[in-house]
Scaffold this active site. Structure first.
Site, PDB file in Angstrom:
ATOM      1  CE  LYS A   1      -2.090  -1.121   3.860  1.00 51.99           C
ATOM      2  NZ  LYS A   1      -1.526  -2.432   4.216  1.00 51.99           N
TER       3      LYS A   1
ATOM      4  NE  ARG B   1       6.907  -0.243  10.098  1.00 56.89           N
ATOM      5  CZ  ARG B   1       5.877  -0.201   9.263  1.00 56.89           C
ATOM      6  NH1 ARG B   1       5.985   0.442   8.113  1.00 56.89           N
ATOM      7  NH2 ARG B   1       4.741  -0.791   9.575  1.00 56.89           N
TER       8      ARG B   1
ATOM      9  NE  ARG C   1      -4.068  -1.219   9.233  1.00 60.36           N
ATOM     10  CZ  ARG C   1      -3.004  -0.743   8.609  1.00 60.36           C
ATOM     11  NH1 ARG C   1      -2.997   0.501   8.181  1.00 60.36           N
ATOM     12  NH2 ARG C   1      -1.952  -1.492   8.404  1.00 60.36           N
TER      13      ARG C   1
ATOM     14  NE  ARG D   1       8.205  -2.410   6.289  1.00 59.97           N
ATOM     15  CZ  ARG D   1       6.921  -2.098   6.178  1.00 59.97           C
ATOM     16  NH1 ARG D   1       6.515  -1.349   5.177  1.00 59.97           N
ATOM     17  NH2 ARG D   1       6.048  -2.522   7.068  1.00 59.97           N
TER      18      ARG D   1
ATOM     19  NE  ARG E   1       2.073  -4.824  11.008  1.00 62.51           N
ATOM     20  CZ  ARG E   1       3.066  -4.430  10.225  1.00 62.51           C
ATOM     21  NH1 ARG E   1       4.313  -4.785  10.502  1.00 62.51           N
ATOM     22  NH2 ARG E   1       2.825  -3.679   9.178  1.00 62.51           N
TER      23      ARG E   1
HETATM   24  P1  B4P Z   1       4.649  -1.513   2.139  1.00 63.93           P
HETATM   25  O1  B4P Z   1       4.256  -0.831   0.865  1.00 63.93           O
HETATM   26  O2  B4P Z   1       5.387  -0.694   3.119  1.00 63.93           O
HETATM   27  O3  B4P Z   1       3.418  -2.177   2.856  1.00 63.93           O
HETATM   28  P2  B4P Z   1       2.110  -1.598   3.531  1.00 63.93           P
HETATM   29  O4  B4P Z   1       1.007  -2.420   2.932  1.00 63.93           O
HETATM   30  O5  B4P Z   1       2.014  -0.115   3.359  1.00 63.93           O
HETATM   31  O6  B4P Z   1       2.354  -1.912   5.025  1.00 63.93           O
HETATM   32  P3  B4P Z   1       1.981  -1.800   6.544  1.00 63.93           P
HETATM   33  O7  B4P Z   1       0.713  -2.526   6.777  1.00 63.93           O
HETATM   34  O8  B4P Z   1       3.226  -2.280   7.194  1.00 63.93           O
HETATM   35  O9  B4P Z   1       1.766  -0.392   7.037  1.00 63.93           O
HETATM   36  P4  B4P Z   1       1.112   0.668   7.956  1.00 63.93           P
HETATM   37  O10 B4P Z   1       2.194   1.628   8.086  1.00 63.93           O
HETATM   38  O11 B4P Z   1      -0.150   1.087   7.286  1.00 63.93           O
HETATM   39  O12 B4P Z   1       5.490  -2.785   1.690  1.00 63.93           O
HETATM   40  C1  B4P Z   1       6.100  -3.656   2.600  1.00 63.93           C
HETATM   41  C2  B4P Z   1       7.424  -4.182   2.031  1.00 63.93           C
HETATM   42  O13 B4P Z   1       7.206  -4.898   0.821  1.00 63.93           O
HETATM   43  C3  B4P Z   1       8.412  -3.076   1.693  1.00 63.93           C
HETATM   44  O14 B4P Z   1       9.691  -3.472   2.108  1.00 63.93           O
HETATM   45  C4  B4P Z   1       8.347  -2.964   0.159  1.00 63.93           C
HETATM   46  O15 B4P Z   1       9.554  -2.541  -0.420  1.00 63.93           O
HETATM   47  C5  B4P Z   1       8.024  -4.398  -0.216  1.00 63.93           C
HETATM   48  N1  B4P Z   1       7.242  -4.488  -1.461  1.00 63.93           N
HETATM   49  C6  B4P Z   1       6.180  -3.702  -1.798  1.00 63.93           C
HETATM   50  N2  B4P Z   1       5.696  -4.081  -3.007  1.00 63.93           N
HETATM   51  C7  B4P Z   1       6.464  -5.136  -3.436  1.00 63.93           C
HETATM   52  C8  B4P Z   1       6.462  -5.967  -4.611  1.00 63.93           C
HETATM   53  N3  B4P Z   1       5.575  -5.795  -5.614  1.00 63.93           N
HETATM   54  N4  B4P Z   1       7.385  -6.949  -4.701  1.00 63.93           N
HETATM   55  C9  B4P Z   1       8.302  -7.128  -3.720  1.00 63.93           C
HETATM   56  N5  B4P Z   1       8.365  -6.378  -2.592  1.00 63.93           N
HETATM   57  C10 B4P Z   1       7.461  -5.382  -2.454  1.00 63.93           C
HETATM   58  O16 B4P Z   1       0.677   0.078   9.410  1.00 63.93           O
HETATM   59  C11 B4P Z   1       1.526  -0.078  10.509  1.00 63.93           C
HETATM   60  C12 B4P Z   1       0.762  -0.151  11.857  1.00 63.93           C
HETATM   61  O17 B4P Z   1       0.174   1.149  12.165  1.00 63.93           O
HETATM   62  C13 B4P Z   1      -0.448  -1.099  11.957  1.00 63.93           C
HETATM   63  O18 B4P Z   1      -0.070  -2.423  12.284  1.00 63.93           O
HETATM   64  C14 B4P Z   1      -1.301  -0.437  13.085  1.00 63.93           C
HETATM   65  O19 B4P Z   1      -0.841  -0.763  14.377  1.00 63.93           O
HETATM   66  C15 B4P Z   1      -1.089   1.044  12.868  1.00 63.93           C
HETATM   67  N6  B4P Z   1      -2.159   1.646  12.019  1.00 63.93           N
HETATM   68  C16 B4P Z   1      -1.974   2.210  10.793  1.00 63.93           C
HETATM   69  N7  B4P Z   1      -3.138   2.646  10.287  1.00 63.93           N
HETATM   70  C17 B4P Z   1      -4.110   2.345  11.212  1.00 63.93           C
HETATM   71  C18 B4P Z   1      -5.524   2.530  11.244  1.00 63.93           C
HETATM   72  N8  B4P Z   1      -6.190   3.098  10.231  1.00 63.93           N
HETATM   73  N9  B4P Z   1      -6.206   2.098  12.346  1.00 63.93           N
HETATM   74  C19 B4P Z   1      -5.562   1.524  13.381  1.00 63.93           C
HETATM   75  N10 B4P Z   1      -4.213   1.307  13.391  1.00 63.93           N
HETATM   76  C20 B4P Z   1      -3.486   1.712  12.326  1.00 63.93           C
END
Ligand code: B4P
Length: 194
Positions: free
Chosen positions: A14, A134, A89, A128, A145
């Site tokens: 995302k 992190r 979420r 990552r 998670r």
């Molecule tokens: P990301 O792109 O970073 O993944 P994400 O889906 O954004 O992740 P996440 O769920 O961790 O994030 P958030 O900060 O929202 O990709 C992950 C990895 O994969 C990276 O290393 C990237 O390079 C790699 N990658 C991406 N695409 C790829 C591909 N095509 N091929 C290979 N590798 C690839 O959430 C973090 C925490 O914050 C939650 O657990 C929660 O506690 C809190 N939080 C956030 N929003 C919230 C909400 N709305 N309500 C309640 N809690 C919340």
């Protein structure tokens, strides 16, 4: 105004794809994960509270996150649109977002759900974690998670599907190919600027 929700489990890409989308379509990026991590790093009362949940792989309480988002939408009255990354979420978050946008005479137009097999999610996030520092990118917390995602976040897909707004996109191709697949859906609503 065009408003997009990028949906999917932790590690589905995302954050990665949001960066590409906001650049191409000149939209504003609202990532609740980034906003919460910023609060944590500044040791604000909100950040201290949120860290307790994030470190355990749990979702931060709805009222905290909804309050944060509301301010961000108000700060950008002239935006071409928003990309909501990691929000909503939970179903109460989705309902609150609909109300906030309705108040601004707009709505969510499209929800793109990134589909990635669970073993790949774990591999990506552990990878990552090796460099990001992190605290929620350890295998134990990642597993929690993903559980939290199935329990509380997956119902949000159903919420948007009922509104006819949900589209699924395969997210286990390369970053460039996944972006191309996303743009095919977005282009039906808005064309890229760059
Ligand atoms: P990301 O792109 O970073 O993944 P994400 O889906 O954004 O992740 P996440 O769920 O961790 O994030 P958030 O900060 O929202 O990709 C992950 C990895 O994969 C990276 O290393 C990237 O390079 C790699 N990658 C991406 N695409 C790829 C591909 N095509 N091929 C290979 N590798 C690839 O959430 C973090 C925490 O914050 C939650 O657990 C929660 O506690 C809190 N939080 C956030 N929003 C919230 C909400 N709305 N309500 C309640 N809690 C919340």
């Amino acid at each position: 105004m065009f408003n997009l929700v990028l949906f999917g489990p932790p590690g589905s890409g995302k954050g990665t794809q949001s960066e590409n989308i906001v650049k191409s379509y000149k939209l504003l990026h609202i990532s609740t994960g980034d906003l919460l991590r910023d609060e944590v790093s500044r040791h604000t009362p909100l950040g201290t509270e949120a860290k307790k949940y994030m470190d355990q792989g749990m979702l931060v309480p709805d009222e905290v996150v909804i309050g944060m988002i509301s301010g961000k939408i108000d700060d950008a009255p002239d935006a071409r649109g928003f990309v909501f990354d990691g929000f909503p979420r939970t179903r109460p978050q989705a309902e609150a977002l609909d109300k906030l946008l309705e108040f601004k005479n707009t709505q969510i137009h499209l929800v793109l759900s990134l589909e990635v097999p669970e073993p790949d999610l774990i591999k990506r996030l552990v990878g990552r974690g090796a460099t990001s520092g992190r605290s929620d990118d350890t295998e134990e917390v990642i597993t929690k998670r993903i559980k939290e995602y199935h329990l509380k976040t997956q119902p949000v897909a159903h919420y948007y599907n009922e509104q006819g707004k949900l589209e699924q996109v395969t997210g286990d191709h390369t970053i460039a190919d996944t972006f191309k697949a996303l743009t095919k859906h977005i282009n039906k609503y808005l064309l890229p600027v760059a």
